[in-house]
Scaffold this motif. Structure first.
Motif, PDB file in Angstrom:
ATOM      1  N   ASP A  81       0.807  -1.221   0.000  1.00  0.00           N
ATOM      2  CA  ASP A  81       0.000   0.000   0.000  1.00  0.00           C
ATOM      3  C   ASP A  81       0.843   1.275   0.000  1.00  0.00           C
ATOM      4  O   ASP A  81       0.362   2.336  -0.400  1.00  0.00           O
ATOM      5  N   LYS A  82       2.080   1.179   0.444  1.00  0.00           N
ATOM      6  CA  LYS A  82       2.928   2.369   0.533  1.00  0.00           C
ATOM      7  C   LYS A  82       3.784   2.611  -0.712  1.00  0.00           C
ATOM      8  O   LYS A  82       4.454   3.636  -0.809  1.00  0.00           O
ATOM      9  N   ILE A  83       3.773   1.683  -1.659  1.00  0.00           N
ATOM     10  CA  ILE A  83       4.586   1.842  -2.863  1.00  0.00           C
ATOM     11  C   ILE A  83       4.251   3.144  -3.585  1.00  0.00           C
ATOM     12  O   ILE A  83       5.138   3.816  -4.119  1.00  0.00           O
ATOM     13  N   VAL A  84       3.010   3.539  -3.575  1.00  0.00           N
ATOM     14  CA  VAL A  84       2.576   4.776  -4.225  1.00  0.00           C
ATOM     15  C   VAL A  84       3.272   6.007  -3.646  1.00  0.00           C
ATOM     16  O   VAL A  84       3.417   7.028  -4.316  1.00  0.00           O
ATOM     17  N   LEU A  85       3.747   5.926  -2.407  1.00  0.00           N
ATOM     18  CA  LEU A  85       4.406   7.061  -1.758  1.00  0.00           C
ATOM     19  C   LEU A  85       5.752   7.408  -2.398  1.00  0.00           C
ATOM     20  O   LEU A  85       6.277   8.503  -2.193  1.00  0.00           O
ATOM     21  N   PHE A  86       6.297   6.487  -3.196  1.00  0.00           N
ATOM     22  CA  PHE A  86       7.523   6.804  -3.930  1.00  0.00           C
ATOM     23  C   PHE A  86       7.303   7.986  -4.874  1.00  0.00           C
ATOM     24  O   PHE A  86       8.236   8.720  -5.175  1.00  0.00           O
ATOM     25  N   ASP A  87       6.064   8.179  -5.344  1.00  0.00           N
ATOM     26  CA  ASP A  87       5.777   9.248  -6.303  1.00  0.00           C
ATOM     27  C   ASP A  87       6.222  10.621  -5.826  1.00  0.00           C
ATOM     28  O   ASP A  87       6.613  11.460  -6.636  1.00  0.00           O
ATOM     29  N   ASP A  88       6.185  10.853  -4.532  1.00  0.00           N
ATOM     30  CA  ASP A  88       6.584  12.156  -3.989  1.00  0.00           C
ATOM     31  C   ASP A  88       8.094  12.323  -3.906  1.00  0.00           C
ATOM     32  O   ASP A  88       8.588  13.439  -3.745  1.00  0.00           O
ATOM     33  N   LEU A  89       8.836  11.219  -4.015  1.00  0.00           N
ATOM     34  CA  LEU A  89      10.275  11.261  -3.769  1.00  0.00           C
ATOM     35  C   LEU A  89      11.133  11.012  -5.000  1.00  0.00           C
ATOM     36  O   LEU A  89      12.311  11.396  -5.013  1.00  0.00           O
ATOM     37  N   ILE A  90      10.570  10.364  -6.017  1.00  0.00           N
ATOM     38  CA  ILE A  90      11.381   9.980  -7.179  1.00  0.00           C
ATOM     39  C   ILE A  90      11.010  10.792  -8.413  1.00  0.00           C
ATOM     40  O   ILE A  90       9.886  11.246  -8.572  1.00  0.00           O
ATOM     41  N   ASP A  91      11.993  10.947  -9.277  1.00  0.00           N
ATOM     42  CA  ASP A  91      11.791  11.592 -10.571  1.00  0.00           C
ATOM     43  C   ASP A  91      10.977  10.659 -11.468  1.00  0.00           C
ATOM     44  O   ASP A  91      11.121   9.441 -11.369  1.00  0.00           O
ATOM     45  N   LYS A  92      10.165  11.215 -12.324  1.00  0.00           N
ATOM     46  CA  LYS A  92       9.332  10.377 -13.203  1.00  0.00           C
ATOM     47  C   LYS A  92      10.167   9.535 -14.156  1.00  0.00           C
ATOM     48  O   LYS A  92       9.704   8.534 -14.678  1.00  0.00           O
ATOM     49  N   ASN A  93      11.438   9.930 -14.368  1.00  0.00           N
ATOM     50  CA  ASN A  93      12.332   9.176 -15.253  1.00  0.00           C
ATOM     51  C   ASN A  93      13.437   8.452 -14.484  1.00  0.00           C
ATOM     52  O   ASN A  93      14.516   8.216 -15.013  1.00  0.00           O
ATOM     53  N   ILE A  94      13.151   8.084 -13.245  1.00  0.00           N
ATOM     54  CA  ILE A  94      14.148   7.401 -12.421  1.00  0.00           C
ATOM     55  C   ILE A  94      14.714   6.179 -13.150  1.00  0.00           C
ATOM     56  O   ILE A  94      14.011   5.485 -13.878  1.00  0.00           O
TER      57      ILE A  94
END
Length: 140
Positions: free
Chosen positions: A19-32
């Motif tokens: 459920d927390k995987i979505v929280l990466f969106d706030d921390l990673i670049d869209k082109n990671i």
């Protein structure tokens, strides 16, 4: 370097659930870019797929950050991943190189860990062959 983003990233890994995987969106670049012994992917969605796949295929995966160091543009994490697979508890240790972009988002995550000793040796057929080869080439 955005030390707060690195600290949030570390905290997310240590508390990671499906459920927390979505929280990466706030921390990673869209082109990671994410690279490890099994994956070489680009993009936030592909990055998150790796963790969905992990939770689907191993039981009780958990990351522990053993140590970390931060430089001007990079951070290095020494970690341990524990999980259940092959009917027993497993542990893999590794190091991650984390690079932030100019906006403070993680744009690269490269994992370094020994897939042969960390994982393949535990597979029934491959593990037997590997252990036999160690006896042949190891100094007693």
């Amino acid at each position: 370097m955005n030390k707060e983003n690195i600290k949030k990233y570390i905290k997310l890994f240590t508390e990671l659930t499906p459920d927390k995987i979505v929280l990466f969106d706030d921390l990673i670049d869209k082109n990671i870019v994410f690279i490890d012994p099994f994956n070489n992917v680009k993009g936030a969605e592909n990055f998150k797929k790796i963790f969905h796949h992990m939770f689907k295929n191993v039981k009780n995966p958990k990351f522990s950050i053993l140590d970390f160091s931060m430089g001007k543009k990079n951070a290095y994490l020494k970690w341990e991943m524990s999980f259940k697979a092959f009917n027993s508890n497993q542990k893999i240790e590794g190091v991650s190189e984390i690079i932030l972009n100019k906006n403070g988002k993680i744009c690269s995550h490269i994992d370094y860990w020994d897939s042969l000793n960390g994982l393949f040796i535990k597979l029934p057929f491959i593990g037997i062959l590997y252990r036999l080869s160690l006896r042949l080439f190891s100094v007693s």
